[in-house]
Design a protein around this motif. Structure first.
Motif, PDB file in Angstrom:
ATOM      1  N   HIS A  15       0.848  -1.192   0.000  1.00  0.00           N
ATOM      2  CA  HIS A  15       0.000   0.000   0.000  1.00  0.00           C
ATOM      3  C   HIS A  15       0.882   1.239   0.000  1.00  0.00           C
ATOM      4  O   HIS A  15       2.090   1.167   0.173  1.00  0.00           O
ATOM      5  N   ARG A  16       0.242   2.343  -0.234  1.00  0.00           N
ATOM      6  CA  ARG A  16       0.900   3.650  -0.113  1.00  0.00           C
ATOM      7  C   ARG A  16      -0.138   4.594   0.475  1.00  0.00           C
ATOM      8  O   ARG A  16      -1.336   4.445   0.227  1.00  0.00           O
ATOM      9  N   LEU A  17       0.324   5.531   1.260  1.00  0.00           N
ATOM     10  CA  LEU A  17      -0.601   6.441   1.942  1.00  0.00           C
ATOM     11  C   LEU A  17      -0.666   7.771   1.196  1.00  0.00           C
ATOM     12  O   LEU A  17       0.337   8.470   1.058  1.00  0.00           O
ATOM     13  N   ARG A  18      -1.857   8.082   0.714  1.00  0.00           N
ATOM     14  CA  ARG A  18      -2.083   9.357   0.040  1.00  0.00           C
ATOM     15  C   ARG A  18      -2.123  10.476   1.094  1.00  0.00           C
ATOM     16  O   ARG A  18      -2.535  10.254   2.230  1.00  0.00           O
ATOM     17  N   ASN A  19      -1.722  11.667   0.695  1.00  0.00           N
ATOM     18  CA  ASN A  19      -1.741  12.837   1.587  1.00  0.00           C
ATOM     19  C   ASN A  19      -0.901  12.625   2.835  1.00  0.00           C
ATOM     20  O   ASN A  19      -1.226  13.125   3.906  1.00  0.00           O
ATOM     21  N   TYR A  20       0.154  11.862   2.700  1.00  0.00           N
ATOM     22  CA  TYR A  20       1.078  11.600   3.800  1.00  0.00           C
ATOM     23  C   TYR A  20       2.437  12.105   3.364  1.00  0.00           C
ATOM     24  O   TYR A  20       2.860  11.862   2.234  1.00  0.00           O
ATOM     25  N   GLU A  25       4.363   7.359   1.884  1.00  0.00           N
ATOM     26  CA  GLU A  25       3.613   7.749   0.694  1.00  0.00           C
ATOM     27  C   GLU A  25       4.106   6.970  -0.524  1.00  0.00           C
ATOM     28  O   GLU A  25       3.446   6.943  -1.553  1.00  0.00           O
ATOM     29  N   ASN A  72      -4.245  -0.160  -2.540  1.00  0.00           N
ATOM     30  CA  ASN A  72      -4.741   1.078  -3.137  1.00  0.00           C
ATOM     31  C   ASN A  72      -5.556   0.830  -4.402  1.00  0.00           C
ATOM     32  O   ASN A  72      -6.356   1.663  -4.793  1.00  0.00           O
ATOM     33  N   ASN A  81      -7.572   5.915   2.723  1.00  0.00           N
ATOM     34  CA  ASN A  81      -6.251   5.307   2.738  1.00  0.00           C
ATOM     35  C   ASN A  81      -6.319   3.892   3.313  1.00  0.00           C
ATOM     36  O   ASN A  81      -7.055   3.647   4.276  1.00  0.00           O
ATOM     37  N   THR A  83      -4.942   2.296   5.556  1.00  0.00           N
ATOM     38  CA  THR A  83      -4.202   2.282   6.823  1.00  0.00           C
ATOM     39  C   THR A  83      -4.608   1.047   7.617  1.00  0.00           C
ATOM     40  O   THR A  83      -5.623   0.401   7.326  1.00  0.00           O
TER      41      THR A  83
END
Length: 125
Positions: A15-20, A25, A72, A81, A83
């Motif tokens: 995964h990757r975290l958007r707005n991080y 990210e 994602n 996200n 998470t």
């Protein structure tokens, strides 16, 4: 009297975290651990809250959605996200739906999701 049991499974995904703003990210992976708790007032005629084999089948179906995936890219994470908290919420909701069809007396009480040995998110009633 209320009884509670849990089953635990593991899955791997990226995964990757958007707005991080940080390393997370970027696309990266985890070996996640999921613990699903269910509860019941009293026990069934066999003496179970719910047969562990049934809980395993519920979790196996949910893990098919998550295991070895880019989280994602899943529709469940189009707007939120992926998470540990949101994965725990997704597992909670999916397990709740599946278990309600199997036994109306059994309720999901808690889901714990570890993204590492030191980091765990919990969703509970």
């Amino acid at each position: 009297m209320k009884f509670e049991v849990y089953r635990e499974v593991q899955f791997s995904s990226a995964h990757r975290l958007r707005n991080y703003h940080g390393k997370c990210e970027n696309l990266h992976g985890h070996n996640w651990r999921v613990r699903l708790f269910v509860t019941r007032d009293g026990l069934d005629e066999t003496g179970f809250v719910m047969d562990f084999k049934v809980l395993d089948a519920v979790l196996k179906e949910i893990m098919e959605l998550l295991d070895h995936k880019d989280l994602n890219s899943l529709k469940e994470f189009e707007t939120v996200n992926p998470t540990a908290e949101n994965i725990a919420l997704l597992v909670f909701k999916l397990a709740e739906e599946k278990i309600a069809k199997l036994d109306k007396e059994v309720k999901v009480s808690k889901v714990c999701v570890w993204e590492s040995d030191k980091s765990c998110a919990v969703v509970q009633l």
